[in-house]
Design an enzyme around this catalytic site. Sequence first.
Site, PDB file in Angstrom:
ATOM      1  N   VAL A 206     -39.561 -47.888  37.129  1.00 21.98           N
ATOM      2  CA  VAL A 206     -38.914 -47.781  38.451  1.00 21.98           C
ATOM      3  C   VAL A 206     -37.731 -46.829  38.330  1.00 21.98           C
ATOM      4  O   VAL A 206     -36.859 -47.052  37.480  1.00 21.98           O
ATOM      5  CB  VAL A 206     -38.369 -49.166  38.905  1.00 21.98           C
ATOM      6  CG1 VAL A 206     -37.680 -49.050  40.265  1.00 21.98           C
ATOM      7  CG2 VAL A 206     -39.466 -50.212  38.944  1.00 21.98           C
ATOM      8  N   HIS A 207     -37.710 -45.771  39.115  1.00 25.26           N
ATOM      9  CA  HIS A 207     -36.513 -44.915  39.064  1.00 25.26           C
ATOM     10  C   HIS A 207     -36.209 -44.178  40.359  1.00 25.26           C
ATOM     11  O   HIS A 207     -35.175 -43.546  40.481  1.00 25.26           O
ATOM     12  CB  HIS A 207     -36.643 -43.878  37.943  1.00 25.26           C
ATOM     13  CG  HIS A 207     -37.592 -42.750  38.263  1.00 25.26           C
ATOM     14  ND1 HIS A 207     -38.947 -42.892  38.219  1.00 25.26           N
ATOM     15  CD2 HIS A 207     -37.365 -41.481  38.662  1.00 25.26           C
ATOM     16  CE1 HIS A 207     -39.524 -41.743  38.555  1.00 25.26           C
ATOM     17  NE2 HIS A 207     -38.594 -40.873  38.836  1.00 25.26           N
ATOM     18  N   ARG A 208     -37.116 -44.231  41.331  1.00 23.05           N
ATOM     19  CA  ARG A 208     -36.926 -43.401  42.511  1.00 23.05           C
ATOM     20  C   ARG A 208     -35.786 -43.922  43.384  1.00 23.05           C
ATOM     21  O   ARG A 208     -35.646 -45.136  43.577  1.00 23.05           O
ATOM     22  CB  ARG A 208     -38.225 -43.374  43.313  1.00 23.05           C
ATOM     23  CG  ARG A 208     -38.685 -41.981  43.544  1.00 23.05           C
ATOM     24  CD  ARG A 208     -40.113 -41.836  43.884  1.00 23.05           C
ATOM     25  NE  ARG A 208     -40.785 -41.229  42.772  1.00 23.05           N
ATOM     26  CZ  ARG A 208     -40.515 -40.012  42.302  1.00 23.05           C
ATOM     27  NH1 ARG A 208     -39.612 -39.256  42.868  1.00 23.05           N
ATOM     28  NH2 ARG A 208     -41.141 -39.554  41.270  1.00 23.05           N
TER      29      ARG A 208
END
Length: 360
Positions: A206-208
């Site tokens: 998860v990074h957006r």
Amino acid sequence: MRKILTVLGARPQFIKASVVSHGFRQSGQFQEVLVHTGQHFDANMSDVFFDELGMSKPDHFLDIHGGGHGAMTGRMLERLEQVMQAERPDAVLVYGDTNSTLAGALAAAKLHIPVAHIEAGLRSFNMAMPEEVNRILTDRVSRWLFTPTNASTQHLVREGVAPSAIEEVGDVMYDVALHHGQRVDATGRVLQQLNLAPGAYVLATVHRAENTDHSARLRAIVDGLEVLAQKLPVVWPMHPRTRGVLQSMGRLAMLSPQLRLLDPVGYLDMVQLEKHAAVIATDSGGVQKEAFFYRVPCVTLRDETEWVELVNAGWNRLVPPVSSAAVANAVISAIGSKGQAIEPYGKGDAAIKIVNALKD
Ligand code: UDP
């Protein structure tokens, strides 16, 4: 000898560049100058890829990171202009959709240096995404638009880009998967280290910003992964941005010990984890495609995706993270699913096609 100045800054760009830079070296007809903006700078977000994927060290390291999007892009623009004026390349090459991409394209365009854009034409049609702004503007000033898929080619045609400027070469990430994915340790070293059984764990990334910058969405993802972790191991190599946000929410220290948090891993370890996962839950563009390369079902924790062909063929499903139950149920029900046989990303020769196109 033609001189190409390549602007890199973020993890997926180092990975993509590995095959194209190799192609330039093999051709013997290019001198490539690598400029690293510094956008991703940690050893495990940057150096590891240069080492593992056999890349030359950057010729220029600008050490620019942090701050707002405008401030970061502006500082890059100023420094890249100086580097380009000193290096006087025949063309500037940029990848994808980060602030480094836009700064590189804009600096070159203003100096009348032609721009080549790899991964051109991708669209989410969501202008709230920083990536969408970066990719549209980069495409607009590019002389060569190398598209990875038919959908991305069609977007450019609809936007009125001259067909002669577009070349559908396939996806360089597929080249990388064929080239380096094979090298992955067959003994399953990472799996052994983590005590994971093949086919019996969830891999999550998860990074957006659309997830990390919206606490309700991030909470739904974290809570959903915690529910899953009661049933089967959940391995989560955590992006520094996500770690920072969870820390400031006071959530990092409270995560259940069943969630297997890791620091970001190198490419070869990541491929290993992807290949043997029961299912992958991600908001990454690259990881959605790698799930397909290794025929692992994928749940994309977003409202839209640029890689629509994988959703249409049933390999991937879009699951907006609106609640923990939505996340957990979608991941469980994706396990064991397969999609239709498709081959949307070319034949693994995208890098060669790009090098050949730039020769002409
Ligand atoms: N990746 C990696 N280690 C990790 C997480 C991802 O090597 O801990 C790789 C992944 O295999 C893929 C790329 O990074 O090749 C995807 O980059 P990222 O998710 O940062 O960006 P995006 O693809 O969404 O632009």
